[in-house]
Motif scaffolding. Sequence first.
Motif, PDB file in Angstrom:
ATOM      1  N   CYS A 238       0.826  -1.206   0.000  1.00  0.00           N
ATOM      2  CA  CYS A 238       0.000   0.000   0.000  1.00  0.00           C
ATOM      3  C   CYS A 238       0.863   1.259   0.000  1.00  0.00           C
ATOM      4  O   CYS A 238       0.555   2.237  -0.703  1.00  0.00           O
ATOM      5  CB  CYS A 238      -0.972  -0.005   1.175  1.00  0.00           C
ATOM      6  N   LEU A 239       1.941   1.238   0.753  1.00  0.00           N
ATOM      7  CA  LEU A 239       2.865   2.378   0.730  1.00  0.00           C
ATOM      8  C   LEU A 239       3.489   2.540  -0.651  1.00  0.00           C
ATOM      9  O   LEU A 239       3.682   3.661  -1.135  1.00  0.00           O
ATOM     10  CB  LEU A 239       3.947   2.216   1.798  1.00  0.00           C
ATOM     11  N   ALA A 240       3.789   1.427  -1.308  1.00  0.00           N
ATOM     12  CA  ALA A 240       4.349   1.483  -2.664  1.00  0.00           C
ATOM     13  C   ALA A 240       3.335   2.089  -3.635  1.00  0.00           C
ATOM     14  O   ALA A 240       3.706   2.867  -4.528  1.00  0.00           O
ATOM     15  CB  ALA A 240       4.773   0.095  -3.116  1.00  0.00           C
TER      16      ALA A 240
ATOM     17  N   ALA B 177       2.700   2.442  13.513  1.00  0.00           N
ATOM     18  CA  ALA B 177       3.152   1.188  12.912  1.00  0.00           C
ATOM     19  C   ALA B 177       3.449   1.386  11.421  1.00  0.00           C
ATOM     20  O   ALA B 177       4.418   0.831  10.894  1.00  0.00           O
ATOM     21  CB  ALA B 177       2.119   0.095  13.114  1.00  0.00           C
ATOM     22  N   VAL B 178       2.650   2.184  10.746  1.00  0.00           N
ATOM     23  CA  VAL B 178       2.899   2.498   9.336  1.00  0.00           C
ATOM     24  C   VAL B 178       4.143   3.378   9.232  1.00  0.00           C
ATOM     25  O   VAL B 178       5.005   3.162   8.380  1.00  0.00           O
ATOM     26  CB  VAL B 178       1.680   3.183   8.690  1.00  0.00           C
ATOM     27  N   ARG B 179       4.267   4.336  10.119  1.00  0.00           N
ATOM     28  CA  ARG B 179       5.439   5.227  10.129  1.00  0.00           C
ATOM     29  C   ARG B 179       6.723   4.423  10.327  1.00  0.00           C
ATOM     30  O   ARG B 179       7.754   4.721   9.711  1.00  0.00           O
ATOM     31  CB  ARG B 179       5.292   6.271  11.238  1.00  0.00           C
ATOM     32  N   GLU B 180       6.668   3.416  11.172  1.00  0.00           N
ATOM     33  CA  GLU B 180       7.851   2.579  11.402  1.00  0.00           C
ATOM     34  C   GLU B 180       8.293   1.894  10.114  1.00  0.00           C
ATOM     35  O   GLU B 180       9.482   1.771   9.844  1.00  0.00           O
ATOM     36  CB  GLU B 180       7.560   1.540  12.490  1.00  0.00           C
ATOM     37  N   VAL B 181       7.349   1.462   9.304  1.00  0.00           N
ATOM     38  CA  VAL B 181       7.682   0.819   8.026  1.00  0.00           C
ATOM     39  C   VAL B 181       8.270   1.847   7.068  1.00  0.00           C
ATOM     40  O   VAL B 181       9.312   1.616   6.437  1.00  0.00           O
ATOM     41  CB  VAL B 181       6.441   0.139   7.408  1.00  0.00           C
ATOM     42  N   THR B 182       7.632   3.002   6.962  1.00  0.00           N
ATOM     43  CA  THR B 182       8.103   4.045   6.047  1.00  0.00           C
ATOM     44  C   THR B 182       9.526   4.480   6.376  1.00  0.00           C
ATOM     45  O   THR B 182      10.347   4.662   5.477  1.00  0.00           O
ATOM     46  CB  THR B 182       7.177   5.279   6.108  1.00  0.00           C
TER      47      THR B 182
ATOM     48  N   MET C 178      24.250   1.219  -7.971  1.00  0.00           N
ATOM     49  CA  MET C 178      23.238   2.206  -7.608  1.00  0.00           C
ATOM     50  C   MET C 178      21.903   1.765  -8.170  1.00  0.00           C
ATOM     51  O   MET C 178      21.843   0.900  -9.054  1.00  0.00           O
ATOM     52  CB  MET C 178      23.610   3.586  -8.145  1.00  0.00           C
ATOM     53  N   LEU C 179      20.847   2.363  -7.649  1.00  0.00           N
ATOM     54  CA  LEU C 179      19.503   2.135  -8.162  1.00  0.00           C
ATOM     55  C   LEU C 179      18.961   3.424  -8.756  1.00  0.00           C
ATOM     56  O   LEU C 179      19.189   4.512  -8.212  1.00  0.00           O
ATOM     57  CB  LEU C 179      18.547   1.694  -7.050  1.00  0.00           C
ATOM     58  N   VAL C 180      18.232   3.286  -9.844  1.00  0.00           N
ATOM     59  CA  VAL C 180      17.514   4.411 -10.433  1.00  0.00           C
ATOM     60  C   VAL C 180      16.039   4.185 -10.137  1.00  0.00           C
ATOM     61  O   VAL C 180      15.471   3.159 -10.517  1.00  0.00           O
ATOM     62  CB  VAL C 180      17.754   4.501 -11.957  1.00  0.00           C
ATOM     63  N   ASN C 181      15.458   5.127  -9.417  1.00  0.00           N
ATOM     64  CA  ASN C 181      14.037   5.067  -9.037  1.00  0.00           C
ATOM     65  C   ASN C 181      13.666   3.753  -8.357  1.00  0.00           C
ATOM     66  O   ASN C 181      12.568   3.224  -8.571  1.00  0.00           O
ATOM     67  CB  ASN C 181      13.141   5.325 -10.252  1.00  0.00           C
TER      68      ASN C 181
ATOM     69  N   MET D 165      13.408   2.666   0.529  1.00  0.00           N
ATOM     70  CA  MET D 165      12.713   2.723  -0.750  1.00  0.00           C
ATOM     71  C   MET D 165      11.499   3.653  -0.699  1.00  0.00           C
ATOM     72  O   MET D 165      10.937   3.999  -1.738  1.00  0.00           O
ATOM     73  CB  MET D 165      12.282   1.332  -1.188  1.00  0.00           C
ATOM     74  N   TYR D 166      11.095   4.038   0.502  1.00  0.00           N
ATOM     75  CA  TYR D 166       9.984   4.971   0.625  1.00  0.00           C
ATOM     76  C   TYR D 166      10.525   6.380   0.804  1.00  0.00           C
ATOM     77  O   TYR D 166      11.268   6.665   1.736  1.00  0.00           O
ATOM     78  CB  TYR D 166       9.077   4.598   1.810  1.00  0.00           C
ATOM     79  N   ASN D 167      10.142   7.255  -0.105  1.00  0.00           N
ATOM     80  CA  ASN D 167      10.569   8.648  -0.033  1.00  0.00           C
ATOM     81  C   ASN D 167       9.718   9.366   0.997  1.00  0.00           C
ATOM     82  O   ASN D 167       8.494   9.347   0.907  1.00  0.00           O
ATOM     83  CB  ASN D 167      10.413   9.325  -1.394  1.00  0.00           C
TER      84      ASN D 167
END
Length: 162
Positions: A30-32, A59-64, A134-137, A69-71
Amino acid sequence: MMLSEATQARFADEVAKYPAEQKQSAVMACLAVIQQEQGWVSAEAEEAVAQYLGMAPIAVREVTTFYNMYNQQSVGRFKLTVCTNLPCQLRNGQHALEHLCHKLGIEEGGTSADGLFTVQKSECLGACADAPVMLVNDRQMISFMSDARLDELLNALKASAK
């Protein structure tokens, strides 16, 4: 924040992959979805995900905040994440990070004036044999980054943005 019907439908598709009593297992997906739609995950979006999944907002904030990978703030069209863990460091990972920042005129973690690029460092990306990487996006891995390869990448990404 109100979730659109399309977003709720995408959430429902993710939640359906789990037993009803374990719908919170879809939090990462869902965050993705939020990030794909908005480019980043705001505090308001975290709250909406928490409400949808029946979770505590913390709990959601802890995941983010746990996963890079979450901006957590708005980023450029191209997020360049350079591994600076030891194997990449030993093969010029820090130099690659500095080269990108120098070419774009920004500091690590910053976004270019044209809004195209955000450059950040990362811990291990799991491709040590191909260091530096490195990763792009958060999707495309680039290996064996030399200054020339990085310059080519920047030019290709700029051209694709037109």
